[in-house]
Design an enzyme around this catalytic site. Structure first.
Site, PDB file in Angstrom:
ATOM      1  N   ARG A 167      42.957  50.599  52.512  1.00  0.00           N
ATOM      2  CA  ARG A 167      40.998  51.851  52.458  1.00  0.00           C
ATOM      3  C   ARG A 167      40.097  50.724  53.402  1.00  0.00           C
ATOM      4  NH1 ARG A 167      44.563  54.343  48.943  1.00  0.00           N
ATOM      5  NH2 ARG A 167      44.756  51.248  48.825  1.00  0.00           N
ATOM      6  N   THR A 168      40.193  49.742  52.669  1.00  0.00           N
ATOM      7  CA  THR A 168      38.796  48.657  52.635  1.00  0.00           C
ATOM      8  C   THR A 168      39.121  48.037  54.456  1.00  0.00           C
ATOM      9  OG1 THR A 168      38.820  48.182  50.498  1.00  0.00           O
ATOM     10  CG2 THR A 168      37.483  47.073  52.031  1.00  0.00           C
ATOM     11  N   LYS A 224      48.950  26.352  56.160  1.00  0.00           N
ATOM     12  CA  LYS A 224      49.008  25.212  56.673  1.00  0.00           C
ATOM     13  C   LYS A 224      47.879  24.031  56.052  1.00  0.00           C
ATOM     14  CE  LYS A 224      50.240  27.171  61.009  1.00  0.00           C
ATOM     15  NZ  LYS A 224      49.865  26.601  62.117  1.00  0.00           N
ATOM     16  N   ARG A 239      37.360  39.623  52.149  1.00  0.00           N
ATOM     17  CA  ARG A 239      38.739  39.597  50.832  1.00  0.00           C
ATOM     18  C   ARG A 239      38.776  38.655  50.299  1.00  0.00           C
ATOM     19  NH1 ARG A 239      41.167  45.156  48.986  1.00  0.00           N
ATOM     20  NH2 ARG A 239      39.382  46.405  48.859  1.00  0.00           N
ATOM     21  N   HIS A 268      32.910  44.541  44.834  1.00  0.00           N
ATOM     22  CA  HIS A 268      32.955  45.190  45.472  1.00  0.00           C
ATOM     23  C   HIS A 268      31.933  46.316  46.091  1.00  0.00           C
ATOM     24  CE1 HIS A 268      35.506  46.964  48.648  1.00  0.00           C
ATOM     25  NE2 HIS A 268      36.647  47.277  47.836  1.00  0.00           N
TER      26      HIS A 268
HETATM   27  N1   CP Z   1      39.440  50.369  47.557  1.00  0.00           N
HETATM   28  C1   CP Z   1      40.090  49.779  47.675  1.00  0.00           C
HETATM   29  O1   CP Z   1      39.846  48.689  47.658  1.00  0.00           O
HETATM   30  O2   CP Z   1      41.539  49.983  48.316  1.00  0.00           O
HETATM   31  P1   CP Z   1      42.098  48.484  48.969  1.00  0.00           P
HETATM   32  O3   CP Z   1      42.516  48.019  48.528  1.00  0.00           O
HETATM   33  O4   CP Z   1      43.433  49.379  49.901  1.00  0.00           O
HETATM   34  O5   CP Z   1      40.941  48.006  50.392  1.00  0.00           O
END
Ligand code: CP
Length: 316
Positions: free
Chosen positions: A60-61, A88, A110, A139
């Protein structure tokens, strides 16, 4: 362009006052409609470059930030750690400095380590860093899309009871929502087994219980979280079946909430564990609306971090 938003980096919800959150949500409301047009594109960020740098899996993100950048006409590119020179032995900072040498405007990151985006934001020059989830810490874009959905559906935050249920100890979603929702006047409850919801989490500002029914009782919003096995050092529950029986959201338990209470989940969802299929697909679920709002929120964050002042006229 004059900067009135005042946040070049978007690292966590703690950095935002209530007025900032309102600016982000109002801006996202304005952008949402673009995604429903036949031509889903405006020139707002034409000439800007957005790099998605993901060291952990995401559906999603990552996709949402990518779609958001495209809808704003920014040039976006994705770097997955598994196919980069990180394998590496290159350090995070060296990887990031090499990307910055190509003059991007925004890095969306992320990372599995809490604080990794803050580390980069302190060291990189001339680029905005947006946190797309760091370890068990925060998040922020997820909390903001959750808040956009709640405000859209219920019209307010003040006085709402929001029950967040599951593996709170390892959930960056829970932490970001707690900060954002309490800043806006909602009451947040955390519920789950003692191994996943330690009593001292009350110091963060939530009401904590190990009885899911107590958290759901009279709730306006029930947000379910998955068990984050990848972050747990050891098994924290006797069995998945036992967990589903005691802590899963089913139709019977949902009746304890207010009539029409929202059922939310950030995804990925484990049907039959933290939520039954009947509830996940039921009339109170807003799970895919959360995903749609995620694109609008990320458009707002890219725009505001680029110096937008929150007065966007997205009909361009
Ligand atoms: N909600 C969320 O962070 O989903 P993803 O891990 O798919 O990005």
């Amino acid at each position: 362009m004059e900067r009135t938003f005042g946040h070049r980096h978007i690292l966590d919800m703690k950095q935002f006052a209530a007025a900032d959150i309102t600016t982000i949500l109002d801006t996202a409301d304005g952008f949402k409609e673009i995604g429903r047009r036949e031509v889903k594109k405006v020139p707002t960020l034409r000439g800007k470059t957005v790099v998605n740098l993901f060291f952990e899996a995401s559906t999603r993100t990552r996709t949402s930030f990518e779609v958001a950048a495209k809808r704003l006409s920014a040039d976006g590119l994705n770097i997955a750690a598994s196919t980069s020179a990180v394998v590496k032995g290159e350090t995070l900072e060296d990887t990031a400095q090499n990307i910055v040498a190509m003059n991007p405007d925004i890095i969306v990151m992320r990372h599995g380590h809490s604080g990794a985006p803050h580390y980069l934001a302190e060291r990189l020059q001339g680029v905005s860093v947006l946190n797309a989830g760091d370890g068990t810490h925060e998040h922020p874009s997820q909390a903001l899309l959750d808040m956009m959905t709640i405000r859209e559906k219920l019209g307010r935050f003040d006085g709402l009871k929001v029950a967040i249920i599951g593996d709170i100890a390892h959930s960056r979603v829970a932490r970001s929502n707690l900060v954002g929702l309490t800043t806006m006047g909602a009451q947040v409850w955390f519920a789950g087994p003692g191994t996943m919801v330690p009593p001292d989490f009350a110091r963060l500002g939530a009401t904590v219980t190990n009885h899911i029914e107590e958290a759901i009782d009279g709730a306006d919003v029930v947000m379910m979280l998955r068990i984050q096995r990848e972050r747990q050092g050891k098994t924290l529950i006797p069995s998945t079946r036992e967990y589903a029986r005691v802590y899963g959201l089913n139709a019977e338990r949902l009746k304890l909430a207010k009539p029409g209470a929202l059922v939310m989940h950030p995804g990925p969802m484990n049907r039959g564990v933290e939520i039954t299929t009947e509830v996940a697909d039921g009339p109170q679920n807003v799970i895919l609306e959360q995903v749609e709002n995620g694109v609008a929120v990320r458009m707002a964050l890219l725009y505001l971090a680029s110096g937008g002042d929150g007065s966007i006229q997205p009909q361009v």
